[in-house]
Design a protein around this motif. Structure first.
Motif, PDB file in Angstrom:
ATOM      1  N   ASN A   7       0.833  -1.201   0.000  1.00  0.00           N
ATOM      2  CA  ASN A   7       0.000   0.000   0.000  1.00  0.00           C
ATOM      3  C   ASN A   7       0.870   1.255   0.000  1.00  0.00           C
ATOM      4  OD1 ASN A   7      -2.286   1.584   0.105  1.00  0.00           O
ATOM      5  ND2 ASN A   7      -2.549   1.369   2.305  1.00  0.00           N
ATOM      6  N   ALA A   8       1.895   1.270   0.838  1.00  0.00           N
ATOM      7  CA  ALA A   8       2.794   2.427   0.911  1.00  0.00           C
ATOM      8  C   ALA A   8       3.521   2.618  -0.422  1.00  0.00           C
ATOM      9  CB  ALA A   8       3.799   2.247   2.050  1.00  0.00           C
ATOM     10  N   ILE A  10       2.515   1.730  -3.418  1.00  0.00           N
ATOM     11  CA  ILE A  10       1.561   2.234  -4.411  1.00  0.00           C
ATOM     12  C   ILE A  10       1.367   3.735  -4.253  1.00  0.00           C
ATOM     13  CG2 ILE A  10      -0.878   2.183  -5.095  1.00  0.00           C
ATOM     14  CD1 ILE A  10      -0.772  -0.885  -4.526  1.00  0.00           C
ATOM     15  N   TRP A  11       1.212   4.201  -3.010  1.00  0.00           N
ATOM     16  CA  TRP A  11       1.020   5.640  -2.782  1.00  0.00           C
ATOM     17  C   TRP A  11       2.262   6.436  -3.172  1.00  0.00           C
ATOM     18  CZ3 TRP A  11      -3.400   7.952  -2.526  1.00  0.00           C
ATOM     19  CH2 TRP A  11      -4.515   7.245  -2.088  1.00  0.00           C
ATOM     20  N   ARG A  12       3.446   5.878  -2.915  1.00  0.00           N
ATOM     21  CA  ARG A  12       4.682   6.566  -3.332  1.00  0.00           C
ATOM     22  C   ARG A  12       4.735   6.673  -4.858  1.00  0.00           C
ATOM     23  NH1 ARG A  12       6.945   3.679   0.993  1.00  0.00           N
ATOM     24  NH2 ARG A  12       7.575   1.967  -0.360  1.00  0.00           N
ATOM     25  N   ASP A  13       4.409   5.569  -5.531  1.00  0.00           N
ATOM     26  CA  ASP A  13       4.432   5.574  -6.993  1.00  0.00           C
ATOM     27  C   ASP A  13       3.405   6.545  -7.564  1.00  0.00           C
ATOM     28  OD1 ASP A  13       6.425   3.670  -6.872  1.00  0.00           O
ATOM     29  OD2 ASP A  13       5.096   1.980  -7.314  1.00  0.00           O
ATOM     30  N   MET A  14       2.243   6.599  -6.947  1.00  0.00           N
ATOM     31  CA  MET A  14       1.219   7.533  -7.416  1.00  0.00           C
ATOM     32  C   MET A  14       1.679   8.975  -7.233  1.00  0.00           C
ATOM     33  SD  MET A  14      -2.324   5.633  -6.295  1.00  0.00           S
ATOM     34  CE  MET A  14      -3.249   7.126  -6.369  1.00  0.00           C
ATOM     35  N   ALA A  15       2.369   9.256  -6.152  1.00  0.00           N
ATOM     36  CA  ALA A  15       2.874  10.617  -5.920  1.00  0.00           C
ATOM     37  C   ALA A  15       3.868  11.016  -7.004  1.00  0.00           C
ATOM     38  CB  ALA A  15       3.524  10.702  -4.546  1.00  0.00           C
TER      39      ALA A  15
END
Length: 85
Positions: A7-8, A10-15
């Protein structure tokens, strides 16, 4: 990788792609496909599809099938088979 770590990540990649409109559009399109796969009970693999066909063929060979009568509509046919419609 644990679910929390994933989850972390994915959020880093989205940022990383958040400032690119074209990448965000691609991501949104892909996410819609993933959600559809999760929620659509009619989706199946090629193997599962052909397995269903093979099963139906074996049932027909054993005489386990029903034929609609001439002039019979689907509702009447299903009622005749015992479905509560």
């Amino acid at each position: 990788m644990t679910a929390m770590e994933l989850n972390a990540q994915i959020w880093r990649d989205m940022a990383e792609i958040a400032d690119s409109e074209s990448l965000m559009k691609q991501l949104a399109k892909y996410l819609k496909k993933l959600v559809a796969k999760k929620t659509d009970p009619t989706l199946m693999t090629k193997e599962a599809f052909f397995a269903k066909l093979d099963k139906a063929e074996r049932q027909m060979e054993r005489g386990e099938y029903s034929v609609m009568l001439p002039g019979e509509d689907l509702t009447t046919h299903l009622k005749r088979l015992g479905y509560d419609i």
